[in-house]
Scaffold this motif. Structure first.
Motif, PDB file in Angstrom:
ATOM      1  N   TRP A 162       7.434  14.876  -8.717  1.00 19.96           N
ATOM      2  CA  TRP A 162       6.537  14.943  -7.574  1.00 19.96           C
ATOM      3  C   TRP A 162       7.060  14.136  -6.394  1.00 19.96           C
ATOM      4  O   TRP A 162       6.734  14.425  -5.236  1.00 19.96           O
ATOM      5  N   ALA A 163       7.906  13.121  -6.668  1.00 22.52           N
ATOM      6  CA  ALA A 163       8.387  12.251  -5.601  1.00 22.52           C
ATOM      7  C   ALA A 163       9.342  12.965  -4.663  1.00 22.52           C
ATOM      8  O   ALA A 163       9.592  12.504  -3.548  1.00 22.52           O
ATOM      9  N   ARG A 164       9.867  14.113  -5.095  1.00 25.60           N
ATOM     10  CA  ARG A 164      10.755  14.864  -4.218  1.00 25.60           C
ATOM     11  C   ARG A 164      10.028  15.406  -2.995  1.00 25.60           C
ATOM     12  O   ARG A 164      10.645  15.778  -2.007  1.00 25.60           O
ATOM     13  N   ASN A 165       8.712  15.444  -3.064  1.00 23.54           N
ATOM     14  CA  ASN A 165       7.915  15.969  -1.957  1.00 23.54           C
ATOM     15  C   ASN A 165       7.474  14.868  -0.993  1.00 23.54           C
ATOM     16  O   ASN A 165       6.774  15.141  -0.013  1.00 23.54           O
TER      17      ASN A 165
ATOM     18  N   SER B 235       3.280  -0.171   6.740  1.00 19.10           N
ATOM     19  CA  SER B 235       3.289  -1.618   6.572  1.00 19.10           C
ATOM     20  C   SER B 235       3.640  -2.003   5.136  1.00 19.10           C
ATOM     21  O   SER B 235       4.396  -2.958   4.904  1.00 19.10           O
ATOM     22  N   ILE B 236       3.112  -1.277   4.172  1.00 21.40           N
ATOM     23  CA  ILE B 236       3.440  -1.536   2.769  1.00 21.40           C
ATOM     24  C   ILE B 236       4.924  -1.291   2.524  1.00 21.40           C
ATOM     25  O   ILE B 236       5.598  -2.083   1.853  1.00 21.40           O
ATOM     26  N   ARG B 237       5.450  -0.218   3.085  1.00 21.35           N
ATOM     27  CA  ARG B 237       6.868   0.099   2.889  1.00 21.35           C
ATOM     28  C   ARG B 237       7.761  -1.010   3.449  1.00 21.35           C
ATOM     29  O   ARG B 237       8.707  -1.461   2.798  1.00 21.35           O
ATOM     30  N   GLU B 238       7.491  -1.454   4.668  1.00 25.01           N
ATOM     31  CA  GLU B 238       8.329  -2.496   5.266  1.00 25.01           C
ATOM     32  C   GLU B 238       8.190  -3.816   4.510  1.00 25.01           C
ATOM     33  O   GLU B 238       9.174  -4.518   4.270  1.00 25.01           O
TER      34      GLU B 238
ATOM     35  N   ALA C 184       6.942   3.026  -3.992  1.00 27.29           N
ATOM     36  CA  ALA C 184       6.197   2.679  -2.783  1.00 27.29           C
ATOM     37  C   ALA C 184       5.011   3.621  -2.597  1.00 27.29           C
ATOM     38  O   ALA C 184       3.907   3.188  -2.245  1.00 27.29           O
ATOM     39  N   GLN C 185       5.238   4.906  -2.859  1.00 29.24           N
ATOM     40  CA  GLN C 185       4.177   5.879  -2.643  1.00 29.24           C
ATOM     41  C   GLN C 185       3.006   5.667  -3.597  1.00 29.24           C
ATOM     42  O   GLN C 185       1.843   5.840  -3.218  1.00 29.24           O
TER      43      GLN C 185
END
Length: 489
Positions: A479-482, A133-136, A436-437
């Motif tokens: 770290w975002a590559r994971n 929901s946060i992503r959208e 976003a993460q």
């Protein structure tokens, strides 16, 4: 501005035969709380932003209470999913509360995503999670600010109710706004069933509401198809120009109005890679970044086939031939503007393609490189060292820079003026997965939603210099590559 109980519902879709939908109330969720509220979207439906401070606000937007005038339903459609036709899909976790007509006479569907099981849930739980929901919520608003047609997001309401995806997560409902949620698959379902009358009824409905200028034309259905083709071609061009990858371009996720809808495993391409696949569920790369324009045409062919009961086959086929010229015309125009050109020239496509190939070879950040291109100086002694040093093959850059300088010298603006124009089309800020993460982790682990609001404000002004937000323009950390984004996202 209006209070919640004063919203002007005018539910035109409900007045269609019930073959197009099923009545369905949301399933209540306990312990609702407001995660974020978008004042910009609230203006679209004339909603007073102060209403978000009401103690019972979250109850209405998680489905525990119904807004006066709403008529909840879920829409029927089918679709081609990863190339395979599924004869019935429908809103499996989305419930359309109704349509709000604002003071300007515009209609906005008010839809709850994650509001519980519907007749089309197909063994699903009908829920959405806070993460997705946060992503959208953030991406739909980021796309709008980038000038890309999209659904909008009014708010996120959360609950401590547990939902199982890859792990146990907390539930949430995002409220989506769109002029319409009719999709390519809304026509496909009836074509598959051999039910031709609903195809004409639905086409007439869309034409009357969204394309009234063609309503009296003897070839209105063909003109409707042409409108969808042009809008889709232009949407694909905009996606490609900004580096956006949808992730699940199934025909049930394609809007007949040319809107970006159904955000799931999307991703903004960071390091330039034309074969970028943002969806880890897409093992074959069907919806890779460089395949999106062709998939758009493939999906349009599915729609055209579904419309053949009301459009002669030969005319539908001829209409599809308009797609590629419209796509390339608009894409070349957009890319030319990104390079600072105000009027097209024959050599522009070559300059763009050569630049992209150098970016690919040097693994450069797509957004940041185009933003920094505004710093290019055309003087004969200018080495453009800051730009040059980003490329591995300096000699290739020098050759390209000579051609680019020559092309810019045919333009009327001086360097400083050109940079201002380029900065208006080359964003500084996009929604990177790492951003976003970070907001998701804070929300999930600490119940801290401040980063969601911070990003909402940042992404609402993607072309502006925001010195206090400079860190958000940096490439993603290691770290975002994971971060894995799949269909459950």
């Amino acid at each position: 501005m209006k209070k919640l109980d004063q919203l002007n519902f005018d539910n035109t879709f409900c007045r269609l035969p019930d073959i197009f939908y099923r009545r369905q109330n949301p399933t209540p969720l306990p312990g609702s709380y407001l995660v974020s509220f978008n004042e910009s979207a609230a203006k679209l439906i004339d909603l007073d932003a102060a209403e978000a401070k009401r103690a019972d606000f979250s109850e209405y937007f998680i489905g525990n209470r119904l807004l006066p005038g709403s008529e909840p339903m879920s829409m029927l459609y089918a679709g081609h999913q990863f190339g395979y036709f599924v004869p019935q899909l429908g809103d499996g976790r989305a419930i359309l509360l109704g349509e709000i007509k604002n003071r300007a006479g515009e209609y906005w569907d008010l839809q709850l995503k994650g509001a519980g099981i519907t007749p089309f849930s197909r063994d699903g739980d009908g829920r959405a999670v806070l993460r997705s929901s946060i992503r959208e919520y953030l991406c739909s608003e980021a796309m709008h600010a980038l000038g890309i047609p999209t659904s909008r997001a009014l708010c996120i309401v959360g609950s401590d109710e547990q939902v199982y995806r890859e792990t146990i997560e907390s539930a949430a409902v995002v409220t989506r706004l769109s002029p319409s949620h009719v999709r390519f698959g809304s026509f496909e379902v009836f074509a598959y069933r051999g039910q031709h009358e609903p195809i004409a009824i639905l086409a007439d409905y869309i034409i009357e509401k969204h394309f009234p200028d063609i309503g009296n034309s003897p070839d209105k259905y063909l003109r409707f198809l042409n409108e969808v083709i042009v809008r889709t071609a232009r949407l694909m061009a905009k996606w490609q120009a900004v580096g956006f990858s949808h992730g699940v371009m199934n025909t049930d996720n394609m809007s007949v109005l040319g809107l970006t809808i159904d955000y799931g495993p999307f991703g903004f391409m960071e390091t330039y890679d034309p074969e970028f696949v943002c969806n880890h569920s897409d093992h074959g790369g069907r919806y890779a970044f460089d395949r999106q324009p062709q998939v758009g045409l493939w999906n349009l062919a599915c729609l055209a086939q579904a419309l053949t009961p009301i459009i002669p086959v030969e005319q539908a086929q001829e209409a599809l031939e308009n797609y590629e010229p419209e796509f390339f015309r608009h894409y070349n125009e957009l890319m030319g503007k990104k390079l600072g050109f105000t009027r097209p020239a024959q050599e522009d496509a070559s300059l763009v393609n050569r630049l992209l190939e150098m970016m690919r070879a040097s693994k450069l950040d797509y957004t940041n490189l185009f933003r920094s291109l505004g710093l290019f100086r055309t003087g004969p002694d200018e080495k453009n060292t800051v730009l040059r040093d980003q490329f591995l093959d300096r000699s290739a850059f020098d050759a390209w820079a000579d051609a680019y300088r020559s092309r810019l010298q045919s333009e009327p603006e001086i360097d400083e003026e050109r940079k201002v124009c380029m900065d208006r089309v080359n964003p500084k800020y996009i929604l990177r997965n790492s951003m976003a993460q970070t907001a998701i982790i804070l929300a999930q682990q600490e119940g801290d939603f401040s980063e969601v609001d911070r990003l909402l404000a940042l992404l609402g002004q993607p072309f502006d210099e925001q010195p206090e937000m400079e860190e958000y323009a940096a490439p993603a950390p290691d770290w975002a590559r994971n971060v894995v984004v799949s269909c459950s996202s």
